[in-house]
Design a protein around this motif. Structure first.
Motif, PDB file in Angstrom:
ATOM      1  N   GLY A 189      -5.076  12.948  21.772  1.00 56.59           N
ATOM      2  CA  GLY A 189      -5.611  13.691  20.641  1.00 56.59           C
ATOM      3  C   GLY A 189      -5.010  13.386  19.288  1.00 56.59           C
ATOM      4  N   VAL A 190      -4.150  12.386  19.193  1.00 61.48           N
ATOM      5  CA  VAL A 190      -3.597  12.006  17.886  1.00 61.48           C
ATOM      6  C   VAL A 190      -4.700  11.349  17.057  1.00 61.48           C
ATOM      7  CG1 VAL A 190      -1.912  10.561  16.684  1.00 61.48           C
ATOM      8  CG2 VAL A 190      -1.279  11.699  18.822  1.00 61.48           C
ATOM      9  N   PRO A 191      -4.965  11.842  15.840  1.00 65.22           N
ATOM     10  CA  PRO A 191      -6.016  11.232  15.000  1.00 65.22           C
ATOM     11  C   PRO A 191      -5.545   9.893  14.433  1.00 65.22           C
ATOM     12  CG  PRO A 191      -4.931  12.997  13.805  1.00 65.22           C
ATOM     13  CD  PRO A 191      -4.346  13.011  15.190  1.00 65.22           C
ATOM     14  N   VAL A 192      -5.608   8.880  15.247  1.00 70.41           N
ATOM     15  CA  VAL A 192      -4.999   7.585  14.944  1.00 70.41           C
ATOM     16  C   VAL A 192      -5.515   7.001  13.634  1.00 70.41           C
ATOM     17  CG1 VAL A 192      -4.868   5.193  15.724  1.00 70.41           C
ATOM     18  CG2 VAL A 192      -4.474   7.051  17.343  1.00 70.41           C
ATOM     19  N   THR A 193      -6.816   6.929  13.486  1.00 71.77           N
ATOM     20  CA  THR A 193      -7.394   6.301  12.292  1.00 71.77           C
ATOM     21  C   THR A 193      -7.001   7.048  11.027  1.00 71.77           C
ATOM     22  OG1 THR A 193      -9.282   5.508  13.593  1.00 71.77           O
ATOM     23  CG2 THR A 193      -9.537   5.576  11.196  1.00 71.77           C
ATOM     24  N   ARG A 194      -7.075   8.367  11.072  1.00 71.19           N
ATOM     25  CA  ARG A 194      -6.751   9.162   9.884  1.00 71.19           C
ATOM     26  C   ARG A 194      -5.282   9.027   9.501  1.00 71.19           C
ATOM     27  NH1 ARG A 194      -5.419  14.651   9.311  1.00 71.19           N
ATOM     28  NH2 ARG A 194      -5.928  15.063  11.492  1.00 71.19           N
ATOM     29  N   LEU A 195      -4.390   9.056  10.477  1.00 71.19           N
ATOM     30  CA  LEU A 195      -2.959   8.963  10.177  1.00 71.19           C
ATOM     31  C   LEU A 195      -2.602   7.596   9.604  1.00 71.19           C
ATOM     32  CD1 LEU A 195      -1.204  10.813  13.150  1.00 71.19           C
ATOM     33  CD2 LEU A 195      -1.965  11.705  10.951  1.00 71.19           C
ATOM     34  N   LYS A 196      -3.169   6.550  10.173  1.00 67.43           N
ATOM     35  CA  LYS A 196      -2.893   5.210   9.650  1.00 67.43           C
ATOM     36  C   LYS A 196      -3.395   5.072   8.215  1.00 67.43           C
ATOM     37  CE  LYS A 196      -4.873   2.847  12.948  1.00 67.43           C
ATOM     38  NZ  LYS A 196      -5.346   1.689  13.755  1.00 67.43           N
ATOM     39  N   LEU A 197      -4.558   5.637   7.943  1.00 71.73           N
ATOM     40  CA  LEU A 197      -5.121   5.540   6.598  1.00 71.73           C
ATOM     41  C   LEU A 197      -4.276   6.326   5.599  1.00 71.73           C
ATOM     42  CD1 LEU A 197      -7.418   4.414   4.903  1.00 71.73           C
ATOM     43  CD2 LEU A 197      -8.733   6.486   5.412  1.00 71.73           C
ATOM     44  N   ILE A 198      -3.820   7.507   5.986  1.00 74.08           N
ATOM     45  CA  ILE A 198      -2.960   8.298   5.097  1.00 74.08           C
ATOM     46  C   ILE A 198      -1.681   7.529   4.784  1.00 74.08           C
ATOM     47  CG2 ILE A 198      -1.534  10.377   4.951  1.00 74.08           C
ATOM     48  CD1 ILE A 198      -3.694  11.817   6.590  1.00 74.08           C
ATOM     49  N   ALA A 199      -1.055   6.964   5.815  1.00 75.81           N
ATOM     50  CA  ALA A 199       0.179   6.205   5.609  1.00 75.81           C
ATOM     51  C   ALA A 199      -0.068   4.985   4.728  1.00 75.81           C
ATOM     52  CB  ALA A 199       0.755   5.771   6.956  1.00 75.81           C
ATOM     53  N   PHE A 200      -1.200   4.340   4.909  1.00 78.07           N
ATOM     54  CA  PHE A 200      -1.549   3.153   4.122  1.00 78.07           C
ATOM     55  C   PHE A 200      -1.683   3.512   2.644  1.00 78.07           C
ATOM     56  CE2 PHE A 200      -4.657  -0.472   3.297  1.00 78.07           C
ATOM     57  CZ  PHE A 200      -3.705  -1.461   3.464  1.00 78.07           C
ATOM     58  N   VAL A 201      -2.327   4.633   2.364  1.00 72.76           N
ATOM     59  CA  VAL A 201      -2.521   5.064   0.976  1.00 72.76           C
ATOM     60  C   VAL A 201      -1.198   5.506   0.358  1.00 72.76           C
ATOM     61  CG1 VAL A 201      -3.644   6.770  -0.507  1.00 72.76           C
ATOM     62  CG2 VAL A 201      -4.934   5.687   1.341  1.00 72.76           C
ATOM     63  N   VAL A 202      -0.432   6.307   1.092  1.00 76.05           N
ATOM     64  CA  VAL A 202       0.864   6.772   0.583  1.00 76.05           C
ATOM     65  C   VAL A 202       1.775   5.584   0.281  1.00 76.05           C
ATOM     66  CG1 VAL A 202       2.966   8.028   1.194  1.00 76.05           C
ATOM     67  CG2 VAL A 202       0.728   9.018   1.706  1.00 76.05           C
ATOM     68  N   ALA A 203       1.754   4.589   1.165  1.00 77.67           N
ATOM     69  CA  ALA A 203       2.611   3.414   0.989  1.00 77.67           C
ATOM     70  C   ALA A 203       2.198   2.562  -0.197  1.00 77.67           C
ATOM     71  CB  ALA A 203       2.591   2.568   2.260  1.00 77.67           C
ATOM     72  N   ALA A 204       0.978   2.739  -0.705  1.00 75.29           N
ATOM     73  CA  ALA A 204       0.472   1.887  -1.783  1.00 75.29           C
ATOM     74  C   ALA A 204       0.768   2.430  -3.172  1.00 75.29           C
ATOM     75  CB  ALA A 204      -1.044   1.712  -1.626  1.00 75.29           C
ATOM     76  N   ILE A 205       0.937   3.738  -3.309  1.00 73.74           N
ATOM     77  CA  ILE A 205       0.991   4.350  -4.638  1.00 73.74           C
ATOM     78  C   ILE A 205       2.230   3.922  -5.420  1.00 73.74           C
ATOM     79  CG2 ILE A 205       1.180   6.546  -5.864  1.00 73.74           C
ATOM     80  CD1 ILE A 205      -0.568   7.768  -3.636  1.00 73.74           C
ATOM     81  N   ILE A 206       3.403   4.043  -4.810  1.00 68.14           N
ATOM     82  CA  ILE A 206       4.631   3.693  -5.535  1.00 68.14           C
ATOM     83  C   ILE A 206       4.676   2.208  -5.902  1.00 68.14           C
ATOM     84  CG2 ILE A 206       7.139   3.447  -5.254  1.00 68.14           C
ATOM     85  CD1 ILE A 206       7.196   6.239  -4.128  1.00 68.14           C
ATOM     86  N   PRO A 207       4.284   1.273  -5.023  1.00 64.99           N
ATOM     87  CA  PRO A 207       4.239  -0.128  -5.457  1.00 64.99           C
ATOM     88  C   PRO A 207       3.339  -0.359  -6.672  1.00 64.99           C
ATOM     89  CG  PRO A 207       4.123  -0.019  -3.091  1.00 64.99           C
ATOM     90  CD  PRO A 207       4.035   1.394  -3.575  1.00 64.99           C
ATOM     91  N   GLY A 208       2.248   0.410  -6.772  1.00 63.82           N
ATOM     92  CA  GLY A 208       1.402   0.276  -7.952  1.00 63.82           C
ATOM     93  C   GLY A 208       2.151   0.632  -9.226  1.00 63.82           C
ATOM     94  N   ILE A 209       2.925   1.714  -9.173  1.00 63.86           N
ATOM     95  CA  ILE A 209       3.721   2.109 -10.344  1.00 63.86           C
ATOM     96  C   ILE A 209       4.835   1.099 -10.592  1.00 63.86           C
ATOM     97  CG2 ILE A 209       5.093   3.956 -11.375  1.00 63.86           C
ATOM     98  CD1 ILE A 209       3.662   5.910  -9.512  1.00 63.86           C
ATOM     99  N   VAL A 210       5.444   0.619  -9.516  1.00 61.49           N
ATOM    100  CA  VAL A 210       6.486  -0.406  -9.650  1.00 61.49           C
ATOM    101  C   VAL A 210       5.937  -1.624 -10.381  1.00 61.49           C
ATOM    102  CG1 VAL A 210       7.882  -2.078  -8.364  1.00 61.49           C
ATOM    103  CG2 VAL A 210       7.864   0.316  -7.673  1.00 61.49           C
ATOM    104  N   GLY A 211       4.706  -2.007 -10.060  1.00 57.46           N
ATOM    105  CA  GLY A 211       4.097  -3.150 -10.736  1.00 57.46           C
ATOM    106  C   GLY A 211       4.004  -2.946 -12.235  1.00 57.46           C
ATOM    107  N   GLY A 212       3.664  -1.726 -12.657  1.00 58.81           N
ATOM    108  CA  GLY A 212       3.598  -1.441 -14.085  1.00 58.81           C
ATOM    109  C   GLY A 212       4.957  -1.493 -14.750  1.00 58.81           C
ATOM    110  N   VAL A 213       5.965  -0.920 -14.105  1.00 61.47           N
ATOM    111  CA  VAL A 213       7.319  -0.932 -14.678  1.00 61.47           C
ATOM    112  C   VAL A 213       7.863  -2.356 -14.732  1.00 61.47           C
ATOM    113  CG1 VAL A 213       9.669  -0.041 -14.439  1.00 61.47           C
ATOM    114  CG2 VAL A 213       7.725   1.402 -13.822  1.00 61.47           C
ATOM    115  N   LEU A 214       7.606  -3.128 -13.691  1.00 64.05           N
ATOM    116  CA  LEU A 214       8.062  -4.520 -13.678  1.00 64.05           C
ATOM    117  C   LEU A 214       7.413  -5.312 -14.802  1.00 64.05           C
ATOM    118  CD1 LEU A 214       9.744  -6.656 -12.227  1.00 64.05           C
ATOM    119  CD2 LEU A 214       7.786  -7.081 -10.728  1.00 64.05           C
ATOM    120  N   LEU A 215       6.174  -4.981 -15.099  1.00 58.93           N
ATOM    121  CA  LEU A 215       5.475  -5.641 -16.199  1.00 58.93           C
ATOM    122  C   LEU A 215       6.149  -5.338 -17.537  1.00 58.93           C
ATOM    123  CD1 LEU A 215       2.971  -7.444 -16.381  1.00 58.93           C
ATOM    124  CD2 LEU A 215       1.642  -5.416 -16.937  1.00 58.93           C
ATOM    125  N   LEU A 216       6.602  -4.113 -17.704  1.00 60.20           N
ATOM    126  CA  LEU A 216       7.338  -3.760 -18.920  1.00 60.20           C
ATOM    127  C   LEU A 216       8.650  -4.530 -19.009  1.00 60.20           C
ATOM    128  CD1 LEU A 216       6.772   0.098 -18.904  1.00 60.20           C
ATOM    129  CD2 LEU A 216       5.894  -1.504 -20.607  1.00 60.20           C
TER     130      LEU A 216
END
Length: 302
Positions: A189-216
């Motif tokens: 009963g573990v919602p495999v697809t949903r959990l993987k997608l949540i982790a994928f999105v959470v893991a992406a947000i901070i690198p996006g901000i890091v990219g902006g700071v690195l650009l500065l």
């Protein structure tokens, strides 16, 4: 002293040391600390999906690159904090869009697919910029290095906190179940697809901000550099060297990586990647739990 006590004491001490560093007044030291904070932020965010689920990604740089590109497009129009937020949001939205098809594959297919997607994104941005006659974009009036360091240090702390929270949450337990046996997890009963997608999105947000700071920090955007696959390879190397499956692993791996880079890059630039590759092989063969495994064994003897 137990591992928990070490983490409780060591965590705040590291934060205090990081906050006090700008007052040392050395730009060279500040530059090293900026790089260390950047790699910690990237590696901790990578571990939220890849270390927790076993879905090893070689495309984490794509979120950093997308964040850089969105930031360079919005920074002149929006205030810097808002532009950085847009960079993180864009990376999260991209992860949400590509997550469902990408997370359907596993093992080496996932590794190859994530690497290919990062290269695809790079070439798409290159073509867009070429069609616009923009081969590079410059940033003027970037904040001082100490300001950028504090932002990047905050991202490193936030990324580490996110990794801790995920690891000790219901989401984290579900991700570990997926890593151990995805079919069995889904069967109970573990919602495999949903959990993987949540982790994928959470893991992406901070690198996006890091990219902006690195650009500065670099003051210019060039797609080949922003989407450099070496960034993804370096993240995986740091995670393995530090120890996958632990919160302290990315910190130890990033520290070892930055120190090694300072020692070797200036002296042996041609051998730099060869040495990193050899180091990765040695750790996989002889120290599969990385540097954090050494600490755990020492603590177990006490």
């Amino acid at each position: 002293m137990t591992k928990l006590n070490l983490d409780i004491i060591g965590g705040p001490l590291l934060v205090l040391a990081g906050l006090a560093l700008p007052f040392a007044g050395a730009d060279y030291l500040m530059g090293i600390a900026f790089n260390l904070a950047m790699w910690i932020a990237l590696t901790q965010s990578w571990s939220i999906l890849s270390a927790m689920t076993g879905y090893v990604s070689l495309g984490h740089v794509v979120f950093c690159g997308i964040g850089s590109y969105v930031f360079i497009l919005t920074n002149g129009t929006l205030p810097m904090p808002v532009a950085l937020a847009c960079a993180g949001l864009a990376a999260g939205v991209m992860a949400l869009v590509i997550g469902l098809p990408v997370l359907r594959v596993r093992g080496p297919y996932f590794v190859i697919l994530t690497f290919g997607l990062a290269e695809l994104a790079k070439n798409v941005i290159v073509q867009i910029e070429t069609s616009l006659g923009q081969f590079s974009r410059l940033i003027f009036d970037a904040p001082a290095l100490d300001t950028l360091y504090f932002i990047m240090f905050g991202l490193a702390v936030a990324s580490t906190a996110a990794a801790v929270l995920v690891r000790h949450s219901k989401l984290g337990r579900g991700l570990v179940a997926i890593r151990e046996n995805e079919e069995a997890a889904e069967a109970i009963g573990v919602p495999v697809t949903r959990l993987k997608l949540i982790a994928f999105v959470v893991a992406a947000i901070i690198p996006g901000i890091v990219g902006g700071v690195l650009l500065l920090r670099t003051s210019y955007f060039e797609a080949a550099q922003a989407f450099d696959p070496v960034i993804s390879f370096s993240i995986v190397t740091m995670a393995i060297v530090g120890g996958m499956g632990t919160v302290r692993g990315p910190i130890l791996g990033s520290l070892a990586f930055v120190l090694l880079s300072e020692l070797l890059w200036a002296r042996f630039p041609q051998l730099y990647m060869i040495i990193l590759g050899a180091l990765l092989i040695l750790f996989i063969l002889f120290m599969p739990r990385g540097l954090s495994g050494l600490f755990e064994r020492r603590e177990a003897r006490r």
